[in-house]
Design a protein around this motif. Structure first.
Motif, mmCIF file in Angstrom:
data_model
loop_
_atom_site.group_PDB
_atom_site.id
_atom_site.type_symbol
_atom_site.label_atom_id
_atom_site.label_comp_id
_atom_site.label_asym_id
_atom_site.label_seq_id
_atom_site.Cartn_x
_atom_site.Cartn_y
_atom_site.Cartn_z
ATOM 1 N N LYS A 12 0.853 -1.186 0.000
ATOM 2 C CA LYS A 12 0.000 0.000 0.000
ATOM 3 C C LYS A 12 0.886 1.232 0.000
ATOM 4 N N ILE A 13 0.535 2.187 -0.853
ATOM 5 C CA ILE A 13 1.281 3.435 -0.951
ATOM 6 C C ILE A 13 0.302 4.567 -0.697
ATOM 7 N N ARG A 14 0.477 5.279 0.405
ATOM 8 C CA ARG A 14 -0.495 6.295 0.819
ATOM 9 C C ARG A 14 0.034 7.701 0.583
ATOM 10 N N PHE A 15 -0.860 8.544 0.088
ATOM 11 C CA PHE A 15 -0.581 9.975 -0.042
ATOM 12 C C PHE A 15 -1.661 10.697 0.755
ATOM 13 N N THR A 16 -1.317 11.118 1.946
ATOM 14 C CA THR A 16 -2.294 11.662 2.882
ATOM 15 C C THR A 16 -2.048 13.148 3.091
ATOM 16 N N ALA A 27 -13.350 3.889 -4.987
ATOM 17 C CA ALA A 27 -12.321 2.931 -5.388
ATOM 18 C C ALA A 27 -12.341 2.692 -6.894
ATOM 19 N N TYR A 28 -11.151 2.392 -7.421
ATOM 20 C CA TYR A 28 -10.975 2.044 -8.828
ATOM 21 C C TYR A 28 -10.183 0.737 -8.917
ATOM 22 N N PHE A 59 -6.791 0.270 -6.856
ATOM 23 C CA PHE A 59 -6.326 -1.117 -6.839
ATOM 24 C C PHE A 59 -5.761 -1.427 -8.224
ATOM 25 N N THR A 60 -4.485 -1.763 -8.288
ATOM 26 C CA THR A 60 -3.815 -1.879 -9.579
ATOM 27 C C THR A 60 -2.679 -2.887 -9.518
ATOM 28 N N ASN A 61 -2.299 -3.387 -10.684
ATOM 29 C CA ASN A 61 -1.147 -4.286 -10.774
ATOM 30 C C ASN A 61 0.078 -3.567 -11.332
ATOM 31 N N TYR A 62 0.014 -2.219 -11.362
ATOM 32 C CA TYR A 62 1.118 -1.448 -11.939
ATOM 33 C C TYR A 62 1.260 -0.100 -11.235
ATOM 34 N N THR A 63 2.495 0.321 -11.057
ATOM 35 C CA THR A 63 2.754 1.679 -10.598
ATOM 36 C C THR A 63 4.137 2.095 -11.092
ATOM 37 N N THR A 80 -6.585 16.000 -0.229
ATOM 38 C CA THR A 80 -7.330 14.743 -0.187
ATOM 39 C C THR A 80 -6.400 13.590 0.140
ATOM 40 N N ASN A 81 -6.941 12.400 0.236
ATOM 41 C CA ASN A 81 -6.162 11.196 0.512
ATOM 42 C C ASN A 81 -6.302 10.213 -0.637
ATOM 43 N N ILE A 82 -5.165 9.710 -1.116
ATOM 44 C CA ILE A 82 -5.146 8.750 -2.215
ATOM 45 C C ILE A 82 -4.249 7.588 -1.810
ATOM 46 N N THR A 83 -4.739 6.369 -1.999
ATOM 47 C CA THR A 83 -3.954 5.178 -1.671
ATOM 48 C C THR A 83 -3.893 4.248 -2.874
ATOM 49 N N ILE A 84 -2.687 3.782 -3.182
ATOM 50 C CA ILE A 84 -2.490 2.741 -4.189
ATOM 51 C C ILE A 84 -2.395 1.402 -3.476
#
Length: 336
Positions: A12-16, A27-28, A59-63, A80-84
Motif C-alpha cells: 500500500k502506498i499512501r498519499f495523505t 475505489a478504482y 487497486f492496480t497491478n502497476y505503478t 485529499t487522501n489517495i492510496t495505491i
C-alpha cells in the motif's frame, strides 16, 4: 481465495494530505492502460466536489515513480487522501478475459473484500468516468437491505437480450452497468457475492455466455437486491458514435446539464489523441488541464484496433492524410 485481499494486496502506498475522516470512499480497479483515465477521473471529482470530503483508493497491478509523484502532488493540491493498493494478480490469471475486459475488471471484488468492516459502503467507479456534478446525495442514501445502488444500461430491448443470453428472465426488467457500484459492504458479505461470483466465473459451461464477464455475473447475483439510480450517475457516452454524424452541428451527445457522471464506454477514450476534437471529450480535457498530468500527451493508438479507429476518426475529422497513414499502418500491422 482469489478475491481475498489479505493474500492478494502486496503493498500500500499512501498519499495523505488530510487527517479528517472522509464521508465518501471511492475505489478504482485498473491496469497500466487506464492510469491516466483514473487520475483525471479523480481530479474531476475533486474539482466538482470541493466541499465534500473524499478518499480515493486505486487497486492496480502497476505503478511507477512518475505516477506516485503525480498522485502525491494531486493529493496535496486538493487536500485529499489517495492510496495505491498494489495487487498480485497471478491467482486471477485463470479467470476469463477478453480484448476489452482484462484481469483488472476483477479487482472490484478485491475492493469489496478489503473494505468489509472498515467502512459501511464503498463507491466503485470505472476509470473512464468523469464527474461534472455533486456526489453529495450518495453520502446519505439508505440501502434498505439492498446490496447496491446501480444504474441501468441501455434500454429494455438490451435487457431482454441479456436475459435470453444469460438464461435469466428476471433480467428483462433491468440490466445494470457495473461501472458504477455503490456497495453495501455488509450485505455484499452476507450474501457471499465474491464466493458465488468466483464459482460462476470458474464454470466454463456458464462463463462462455458471459460476454461482459463480471458485469454479467453481478447482474445474475444481485438481481432483485439492487436499487436503481437515475441515469445521471452513469451516463454512457461512446465516442465512436461521433462517426455517425457528418458535422459538428449534428454531433452525438447524451450529456445534459443534469448529468453528474459521464461514462466513456467503448474502445475510444477521451485520453486518446483522436478523440480530443469532440465536444463530449471537453469534460475530460478540462479536468486534465487542472491536474499534474496537464502536460502529459494524450495517448496514441498502439493496438491494431485502436489504429483502425484512429484512422476512421481522422477521416471523419477531415484529416485525410493522417487518416490514410493510420490505415496504412493498420493494414501493415494486420499483415505482419
Amino acid at each position: 481465495m482469489y478475491f481475498n485481499s489479505d493474500n492478494i494486496i502486496k503493498r500500500k502506498i499512501r498519499f495523505t494530505a488530510s487527517d479528517n475522516v472522509k464521508p465518501l470512499n471511492i475505489a478504482y480497479g485498473i491496469d497500466k492502460n487506464f492510469f491516466l483515465g483514473c487520475a483525471i477521473s479523480i481530479t474531476s471529482i475533486l474539482l466538482t466536489n470541493t466541499n465534500l470530503g473524499v478518499s480515493f483508493h486505486i487497486f492496480t497491478n502497476y505503478t511507477s515513480d512518475d505516477i506516485e509523484n503525480k498522485l502525491e502532488e494531486l493529493a496535496n493540491k486538493y487536500n485529499t487522501n489517495i492510496t495505491i493498493y498494489l495487487v498480485d494478480d497471478h491467482n486471477l490469471s485463470n479467470l476469463p478475459t477478453t480484448k476489452n475486459w482484462t484481469i483488472a475488471t476483477y479487482f472490484r471484488f478485491i475492493v469489496a473484500d478489503y473494505f468489509y468492516k472498515k467502512t459501511d459502503k464503498i463507491l466503485y467507479l470505472d476509470a473512464d468516468i468523469i464527474c461534472k456534478g455533486s456526489l453529495q446525495e450518495l453520502v446519505t442514501l439508505q440501502f434498505d437491505n439492498n446490496i447496491a445502488y446501480v444504474v441501468t444500461e441501455k434500454d429494455p430491448i438490451w435487457w431482454n437480450k441479456c436475459a435470453i443470453r444469460l438464461n435469466e428472465h428476471k433480467l428483462s426488467s433491468g440490466y445494470f452497468n457495473a461501472g458504477f457500484l455503490l456497495i453495501n459492504l455488509e450485505k455484499w458479505k452476507e450474501f457471499n457475492i465474491n464466493v458465488k461470483a468466483l464459482k460462476l466465473l470458474s464454470d466454463s459451461d456458464l462463463s462462455k455466455n458471459f460476454t461482459h464477464l463480471d458485469q454479467d455475473v453481478l447482474n445474475l447475483l444481485l438481481r432483485e437486491k439492487v436499487k436503481y439510480l437515475d441515469r445521471k450517475y452513469n451516463q454512457q457516452v461512446s465516442i465512436n458514435y461521433e462517426l455517425k454524424y457528418k458535422t459538428k452541428l449534428k454531433s452525438y451527445t447524451s450529456i445534459t446539464d443534469k448529468t453528474i457522471l459521464i461514462h466513456y464506454i467503448g474502445p475510444s477514450k477521451p485520453w486518446h489523441k483522436w478523440a480530443k476534437e469532440y465536444d463530449c471529450s471537453k469534460y475530460f480535457l478540462k479536468a486534465k488541464s487542472s491536474s499534474p498530468w496537464k502536460l502529459t500527451p494524450l495517448l496514441p493508438p498502439t493496438t491494431s484496433k485502436q489504429i483502425r479507429y484512429c484512422a476512421k476518426h481522422r477521416l471523419h475529422q477531415k484529416k485525410i492524410f493522417s487518416g490514410l497513414i493510420c490505415y496504412l499502418v493498420y493494414f501493415f500491422k494486420k499483415i505482419h
